[in-house]
Scaffold this motif. Sequence first.
Motif, PDB file in Angstrom:
ATOM      1  N   MET A   1      36.125  43.138  55.268  1.00 11.19           N
ATOM      2  CA  MET A   1      37.023  42.940  54.126  1.00 11.19           C
ATOM      3  C   MET A   1      37.830  41.663  54.328  1.00 11.19           C
ATOM      4  O   MET A   1      38.208  41.329  55.444  1.00 11.19           O
ATOM      5  CB  MET A   1      37.937  44.172  54.012  1.00 11.19           C
ATOM      6  N   ALA A   2      38.115  41.003  53.236  1.00  6.74           N
ATOM      7  CA  ALA A   2      38.842  39.737  53.300  1.00  6.74           C
ATOM      8  C   ALA A   2      40.300  39.959  53.674  1.00  6.74           C
ATOM      9  O   ALA A   2      40.901  40.965  53.328  1.00  6.74           O
ATOM     10  CB  ALA A   2      38.763  39.042  51.959  1.00  6.74           C
ATOM     11  N   ASN A   3      40.865  39.004  54.384  1.00  6.55           N
ATOM     12  CA  ASN A   3      42.249  39.108  54.831  1.00  6.55           C
ATOM     13  C   ASN A   3      43.193  38.201  54.060  1.00  6.55           C
ATOM     14  O   ASN A   3      44.396  38.368  54.141  1.00  6.55           O
ATOM     15  CB  ASN A   3      42.349  38.760  56.322  1.00  6.55           C
ATOM     16  N   HIS A   4      42.656  37.226  53.349  1.00 11.51           N
ATOM     17  CA  HIS A   4      43.504  36.267  52.647  1.00 11.51           C
ATOM     18  C   HIS A   4      43.446  36.504  51.132  1.00 11.51           C
ATOM     19  O   HIS A   4      42.430  36.939  50.597  1.00 11.51           O
ATOM     20  CB  HIS A   4      43.036  34.831  52.940  1.00 11.51           C
ATOM     21  N   LYS A   5      44.558  36.190  50.504  1.00  8.03           N
ATOM     22  CA  LYS A   5      44.657  36.364  49.065  1.00  8.03           C
ATOM     23  C   LYS A   5      43.602  35.519  48.339  1.00  8.03           C
ATOM     24  O   LYS A   5      42.967  35.974  47.382  1.00  8.03           O
ATOM     25  CB  LYS A   5      46.059  35.959  48.609  1.00  8.03           C
ATOM     26  N   SER A   6      43.410  34.292  48.816  1.00  2.00           N
ATOM     27  CA  SER A   6      42.443  33.396  48.187  1.00  2.00           C
ATOM     28  C   SER A   6      41.013  33.918  48.357  1.00  2.00           C
ATOM     29  O   SER A   6      40.176  33.758  47.462  1.00  2.00           O
ATOM     30  CB  SER A   6      42.554  31.989  48.770  1.00  2.00           C
ATOM     31  N   ALA A   7      40.734  34.558  49.487  1.00  2.00           N
ATOM     32  CA  ALA A   7      39.399  35.111  49.728  1.00  2.00           C
ATOM     33  C   ALA A   7      39.136  36.285  48.787  1.00  2.00           C
ATOM     34  O   ALA A   7      38.015  36.456  48.289  1.00  2.00           O
ATOM     35  CB  ALA A   7      39.252  35.540  51.173  1.00  2.00           C
ATOM     36  N   LEU A   8      40.158  37.094  48.542  1.00  2.00           N
ATOM     37  CA  LEU A   8      40.014  38.215  47.606  1.00  2.00           C
ATOM     38  C   LEU A   8      39.735  37.694  46.192  1.00  2.00           C
ATOM     39  O   LEU A   8      38.900  38.233  45.467  1.00  2.00           O
ATOM     40  CB  LEU A   8      41.275  39.083  47.603  1.00  2.00           C
ATOM     41  N   LYS A   9      40.442  36.630  45.819  1.00  2.00           N
ATOM     42  CA  LYS A   9      40.234  36.032  44.504  1.00  2.00           C
ATOM     43  C   LYS A   9      38.823  35.455  44.411  1.00  2.00           C
ATOM     44  O   LYS A   9      38.163  35.582  43.380  1.00  2.00           O
ATOM     45  CB  LYS A   9      41.276  34.944  44.251  1.00  2.00           C
ATOM     46  N   ARG A  10      38.367  34.816  45.487  1.00  3.34           N
ATOM     47  CA  ARG A  10      37.021  34.237  45.509  1.00  3.34           C
ATOM     48  C   ARG A  10      35.972  35.333  45.324  1.00  3.34           C
ATOM     49  O   ARG A  10      34.981  35.141  44.608  1.00  3.34           O
ATOM     50  CB  ARG A  10      36.808  33.495  46.836  1.00  3.34           C
ATOM     51  N   ILE A  11      36.193  36.496  45.931  1.00  5.99           N
ATOM     52  CA  ILE A  11      35.255  37.613  45.788  1.00  5.99           C
ATOM     53  C   ILE A  11      35.200  38.067  44.332  1.00  5.99           C
ATOM     54  O   ILE A  11      34.122  38.291  43.774  1.00  5.99           O
ATOM     55  CB  ILE A  11      35.648  38.780  46.722  1.00  5.99           C
ATOM     56  N   ARG A  12      36.369  38.185  43.702  1.00  8.61           N
ATOM     57  CA  ARG A  12      36.420  38.595  42.296  1.00  8.61           C
ATOM     58  C   ARG A  12      35.720  37.578  41.407  1.00  8.61           C
ATOM     59  O   ARG A  12      34.919  37.937  40.533  1.00  8.61           O
ATOM     60  CB  ARG A  12      37.873  38.759  41.827  1.00  8.61           C
ATOM     61  N   ASN A  13      35.997  36.297  41.617  1.00 10.57           N
ATOM     62  CA  ASN A  13      35.383  35.248  40.808  1.00 10.57           C
ATOM     63  C   ASN A  13      33.867  35.212  40.998  1.00 10.57           C
ATOM     64  O   ASN A  13      33.114  35.053  40.039  1.00 10.57           O
ATOM     65  CB  ASN A  13      35.967  33.881  41.163  1.00 10.57           C
ATOM     66  N   SER A  14      33.435  35.356  42.235  1.00  8.27           N
ATOM     67  CA  SER A  14      31.997  35.301  42.530  1.00  8.27           C
ATOM     68  C   SER A  14      31.260  36.430  41.830  1.00  8.27           C
ATOM     69  O   SER A  14      30.163  36.225  41.286  1.00  8.27           O
ATOM     70  CB  SER A  14      31.759  35.393  44.034  1.00  8.27           C
TER      71      SER A  14
END
Length: 82
Positions: A1-14
Motif C-alpha cells: 500500500m502507498a505511504n504518500h498522499k501523492s502516491a495514493l492520488k496517482r493510484i486513483r488517477n491511473s
Amino acid sequence: MANHKSALKRIRNSETKRLRNRYQHKTTRNAIKKLKEADKEEATKLLPSVNSMIDKLAKNNVIHSNKAGHLKSQLAKHVAAL
C-alpha cells in the motif's frame, strides 16, 4: 500500500485513466468489427469516424502509432475491395 498522499492520488488517477482507455479501445474494436461486416455504402460512411477513433487512440498512446496506421490502411483497403 502507498505511504504518500501523492502516491495514493496517482493510484486513483491511473485507475480512472485505465478504465477510460479500456472503454475507448473496446468501443473502437467494436466499430472496426461493425465496419468489416457492413456493406459497401454503410462501410464508406463509417470509415471516417472509425479512422478518427483510431487516431485518437494513437494520440493518447493507447495503441502504437504504427498500429494505428496499419489498421487504417487495412480498413481502407477492405472498403475499396467491397
